[in-house]
Design a protein around this motif. Structure first.
Motif, PDB file in Angstrom:
ATOM      1  N   PRO A 164     -34.609 -13.476   5.318  1.00 59.66           N
ATOM      2  CA  PRO A 164     -35.896 -12.531   4.497  1.00 59.66           C
ATOM      3  C   PRO A 164     -36.579 -12.536   6.311  1.00 59.66           C
ATOM      4  CG  PRO A 164     -36.260 -14.711   3.851  1.00 59.66           C
ATOM      5  CD  PRO A 164     -34.776 -14.933   3.961  1.00 59.66           C
ATOM      6  N   GLY A 165     -36.820 -11.754   7.777  1.00 60.74           N
ATOM      7  CA  GLY A 165     -37.393 -11.401   8.668  1.00 60.74           C
ATOM      8  C   GLY A 165     -37.003 -10.722   9.095  1.00 60.74           C
ATOM      9  N   ARG A 166     -37.469 -10.500  10.617  1.00 57.55           N
ATOM     10  CA  ARG A 166     -37.296  -9.404  11.066  1.00 57.55           C
ATOM     11  C   ARG A 166     -36.204  -9.425  12.632  1.00 57.55           C
ATOM     12  NH1 ARG A 166     -43.073  -8.365   9.819  1.00 57.55           N
ATOM     13  NH2 ARG A 166     -43.115  -6.379   9.294  1.00 57.55           N
ATOM     14  N   ILE A 167     -35.748  -8.366  12.864  1.00 57.06           N
ATOM     15  CA  ILE A 167     -34.910  -8.822  14.328  1.00 57.06           C
ATOM     16  C   ILE A 167     -34.609  -7.241  14.602  1.00 57.06           C
ATOM     17  CG2 ILE A 167     -33.112  -8.379  12.924  1.00 57.06           C
ATOM     18  CD1 ILE A 167     -31.092  -9.947  14.271  1.00 57.06           C
ATOM     19  N   ALA A 168     -34.898  -6.940  16.178  1.00 60.01           N
ATOM     20  CA  ALA A 168     -34.761  -6.219  16.410  1.00 60.01           C
ATOM     21  C   ALA A 168     -33.561  -6.036  17.649  1.00 60.01           C
ATOM     22  CB  ALA A 168     -35.909  -5.986  17.460  1.00 60.01           C
ATOM     23  N   LEU A 169     -33.516  -4.979  17.701  1.00 58.90           N
ATOM     24  CA  LEU A 169     -31.918  -4.167  18.649  1.00 58.90           C
ATOM     25  C   LEU A 169     -32.336  -3.511  19.665  1.00 58.90           C
ATOM     26  CD1 LEU A 169     -29.813  -4.519  15.752  1.00 58.90           C
ATOM     27  CD2 LEU A 169     -29.958  -6.362  16.930  1.00 58.90           C
ATOM     28  N   SER A 170     -31.524  -3.034  20.649  1.00 60.37           N
ATOM     29  CA  SER A 170     -31.575  -2.334  21.345  1.00 60.37           C
ATOM     30  C   SER A 170     -30.557  -2.395  22.608  1.00 60.37           C
ATOM     31  CB  SER A 170     -32.498  -2.257  22.164  1.00 60.37           C
ATOM     32  OG  SER A 170     -32.635  -3.501  23.258  1.00 60.37           O
ATOM     33  N   ASP A 171     -30.329  -1.201  22.920  1.00 55.59           N
ATOM     34  CA  ASP A 171     -29.012  -1.144  24.178  1.00 55.59           C
ATOM     35  C   ASP A 171     -29.968  -1.104  25.139  1.00 55.59           C
ATOM     36  OD1 ASP A 171     -26.583  -0.316  25.055  1.00 55.59           O
ATOM     37  OD2 ASP A 171     -26.146   1.053  23.223  1.00 55.59           O
ATOM     38  N   ASN A 172     -28.465  -0.472  26.245  1.00 51.81           N
ATOM     39  CA  ASN A 172     -29.290  -1.037  28.214  1.00 51.81           C
ATOM     40  C   ASN A 172     -29.465   0.474  28.650  1.00 51.81           C
ATOM     41  OD1 ASN A 172     -30.341  -2.739  28.619  1.00 51.81           O
ATOM     42  ND2 ASN A 172     -28.204  -3.464  30.185  1.00 51.81           N
ATOM     43  N   HIS A 173     -29.451   1.455  27.904  1.00 49.18           N
ATOM     44  CA  HIS A 173     -29.615   3.174  28.745  1.00 49.18           C
ATOM     45  C   HIS A 173     -30.835   3.408  28.101  1.00 49.18           C
ATOM     46  CE1 HIS A 173     -25.672   1.884  29.265  1.00 49.18           C
ATOM     47  NE2 HIS A 173     -25.480   2.059  28.086  1.00 49.18           N
ATOM     48  N   MET A 174     -31.522   4.369  29.000  1.00 48.78           N
ATOM     49  CA  MET A 174     -32.303   5.732  28.652  1.00 48.78           C
ATOM     50  C   MET A 174     -31.610   6.834  27.439  1.00 48.78           C
ATOM     51  SD  MET A 174     -34.578   6.590  31.554  1.00 48.78           S
ATOM     52  CE  MET A 174     -35.903   7.458  30.754  1.00 48.78           C
TER      53      MET A 174
END
Lengths: 265, 399
Positions: free
Chosen positions: B219-229
């Motif tokens: 359990p838990g939260r993790i966040a992901l993102s890329d590097n472009h608009m």
């Protein structure tokens, strides 16, 4: 009629205000908070104005926004040299007295001060948003290197080299932590966050692991430690993955995109 | 800031004889068609002057009932009895709608709508009307800010709209896997580990694929993102189905989605004349390996970050479209790709040089249906290669 308290900077505004007079945050829009408690920084609207000290700041643009200031004659702001976009010819510039030598992009690191009266404008070179961080008297905010766009003269500036953190891609080469402190009177600090900016307030001893390249700012009360994810090795040589462990209490700001700038001692 | 209370999202009487979806903030364009047992699109038309009395009454009712000013104004704009909306007719109305009644044009799934009126399978807002260019390309809106996507009992929430973050809330035992450099933050209780996809480090590096993949288990939260608009595009995949996906746009996937590198047969051979010596070089415009994502042992979710804006079209059988190879974001596996080198016509003395096959040519990826193709508006532009193409899986088209 009750005053409206800005949920970003916590200062009062007139009952009919639609934007905060201190930080420019829209007062007529709902806060955007994800289920986990990260709050999106208020998006400053194009052409929006707000005042600090006796000067006026106007935001222009949406994707790589510009901060344009009409400086009062008694006001000064300081900024990294390469963020200057344009200025009136009569606005005087002087070198800010830095605490130590530092290099960026292979060049000497230079911070300048501009004094009023006159107009001067700033922008950085990546898509993102401007975030106003009012610095209350006798408080300190720690900011990732090359994220601050400008600060008012009431805010003192120093920096510190921290080792082992830059971002996951560029490894543990370290980075600078810019420190802003307001003595006696409040001041204004404006940051440029790459991509979207989110903030979360950690409780006492509450911890969160942040990819170092996404770290943007923190209250001085938040501890930042290098943390190797246990049992995890990657790459041909089995290198560790380092993240930043943020330990509350206090605010932590992150950016959704990193834009790596090479900094050296 | 506003501390107003508004009627919760749900189906309400819009005051015009239709049950309309109230997103919690605004009226949407979706109404419930009881006769057909499904939703349909019916844009909300703001009434002109003349309905002032009922609008004002509605506003008053809404206020009296404790609903917020937005609800009141929305109600006023549509001439709705907002008091009915605020009074709690929701529960029974919403309960009468079968779950999974919304057919999303973007992810092609039937699912329920979220509290913000978003498709719970892909996060695209149901309010968005289809925006189709005259040529047939349709804008894919991506998952909108604060939208939720449901993955079983776990979920994803999108935060931000320039470089959006996908924030996963994983229940105990649920997991996602992702390239390590897409990590934004993780809670300490999330178990991070190395994701074993059966491909060794050297194989992945040689193929130019993502070198390090991690898994996160709840359990838990993790966040992901890329590097472009850009936009986050969520693709729910049924068991046994899959997509071809462009390099470096993969953000995350559930464990039922398997990543299979597949040797690409789209190649070009160039001749390099260097003085008296001649060399030949092979190039793969789409990479030496295809990135194929398949759902195995159950349906799953594939999450992409599309740089720039995203557009898609559904090609009919035998229908063909040409795009720059690097612009392709994803495609159905039923779509057939091949390369085309196109040479514009020239006149005069230059014609001899240019028709000799280099400099003045455009390289296309030709895609033939049936199936869906999606492109993104930001992509690496091809650097004009100064050498002639002498071989490859390519068709030549000279004008």
């Amino acid at each position: 009629m009750e005053l409206i308290v800005c949920s970003w900077c916590r200062l009062n505004n007139a009952p009919d205000a639609i934007q905060c007079a201190t930080c420019g945050a829209p007062l007529d829009a709902d806060d955007k908070v994800s289920d986990s408690g990260w709050r999106e920084a208020p998006r400053l609207r194009d052409m929006e104005k707000f005042s600090f000290s006796g000067s006026t700041l106007q935001v222009e643009g949406k994707y790589v926004p510009v901060a344009e200031i009409e400086l009062h004659q008694n006001d000064r702001v300081y900024f990294e040299q390469h963020t200057m976009l344009w200025k009136d010819p009569h606005v005087p510039l002087s070198q800010y007295n830095l605490p130590a030598r530092r290099r960026a992009h292979g060049m000497p690191y230079s911070v300048l001060t501009a004094g009023g009266a006159g107009r001067i404008a700033f922008s950085r070179d990546a898509p993102g948003e401007l975030v106003v961080m009012p610095i209350h008297a006798d408080t300190e905010l720690d900011v990732r290197e090359h994220a601050f766009l400008l600060a008012s003269h009431a805010v003192d500036y120093t920096f510190q080299r921290i080792k082992g953190l830059a971002n996951l891609l560029h490894g543990g080469s370290g980075m600078y932590l810019d420190r802003f402190f307001a003595r006696g009177e409040p001041g204004m600090l404006m940051l440029h966050g790459n991509g979207d900016v989110l903030q979360r307030t950690l409780g006492s001893d509450e911890r969160i692991l942040v990819e170092p390249g996404r770290f943007l700012y923190k209250d001085a009360s938040v501890a930042m430690n290098t943390f190797a994810i246990p049992g995890l090795k990657v790459g041909l040589l089995g290198g560790k993955i380092w993240v930043a462990e943020m330990v509350g209490p206090g605010r932590v700001g992150i950016q959704s995109m990193y834009h790596h700038t090479s900094s050296e001692d | 800031m506003s501390g107003e209370q508004q009627p919760p999202a749900g189906w309400y009487d819009d005051g015009r004889g239709a049950r309309r979806w109230w997103s919690g903030r605004d009226w949407t364009d979706y109404v419930w068609d009881a006769a057909r047992g499904e939703q349909r699109l019916q844009p909300l038309q703001v009434p002109t002057v003349g309905n002032t009395t009922s609008a004002a009454a509605a506003s008053t009712d809404a206020t009296a009932a404790g609903s917020g000013s937005s609800a009141a104004s929305a109600a006023a704009a549509s001439g709705v009895s907002a008091s009915a909306a605020a009074a709690g007719e929701t529960t029974t109305a919403a309960a009468s709608i079968p779950a999974g009644s919304y057919r999303c044009p973007y992810c092609r799934r039937t699912s329920a709508l979220g509290l913000r009126g978003e498709c719970l399978s892909c996060g695209a807002h149901a309010r968005v009307q289809e925006i189709v260019s005259d040529s047939g390309w349709e804008e894919l809106p991506g998952a909108e800010d604060m939208a939720h996507i449901q993955i079983g009992r776990s979920s994803v929430q999108i935060a931000g709209d320039y470089v959006p973050i996908a924030e996963f809330t994983l229940i105990d035992g649920d997991a996602v896997w992702f390239p390590h450099h897409k990590l934004t933050y993780a809670e300490e209780r999330v178990q991070l580990g190395k994701y074993a996809d059966g491909n060794g480090f050297l194989n992945r590096a040689r193929a130019g694929m993502t070198v390090s993949l991690l898994s996160a288990r709840g359990p838990g939260r993790i966040a992901l993102s890329d590097n472009h608009m850009g936009e986050i595009v969520a693709l729910p995949i049924d068991d046994g189905h899959g997509y071809w996906v462009r390099d470096h746009v993969f953000l995350a996937a559930t464990p039922t989605i398997a990543y299979r590198p597949h040797k690409n047969n789209l190649w070009l051979k160039f001749r390099k004349d260097k003085g008296k010596e001649t060399e030949y070089e092979v190039e793969y415009p789409l990479g030496q390996y295809d990135e194929l994502f398949h759902a195995q042992a159950g349906p799953g979710l594939l999450v992409l970050h599309s740089p720039g804006n995203t557009m898609f079209r559904d090609l009919g059988a035998g229908e063909t479209i040409r795009i720059p190879p690097q612009a392709l974001l994803y495609r159905d596996l039923s779509v057939t790709p091949y390369l085309v080198a196109e040479y514009p016509s020239t006149v005069g003395w230059r014609s001899w040089f240019t028709t000799q096959s280099y400099e003045n040519r455009h390289l296309w990826l030709s895609l033939t249906g049936p199936g869906r193709v999606a492109i993104s508006s930001k992509y690496e532009k091809e650097h004009a290669h100064p050498y002639p193409i002498v071989d490859g899986t390519v068709q030549f088209h000279r004008w």
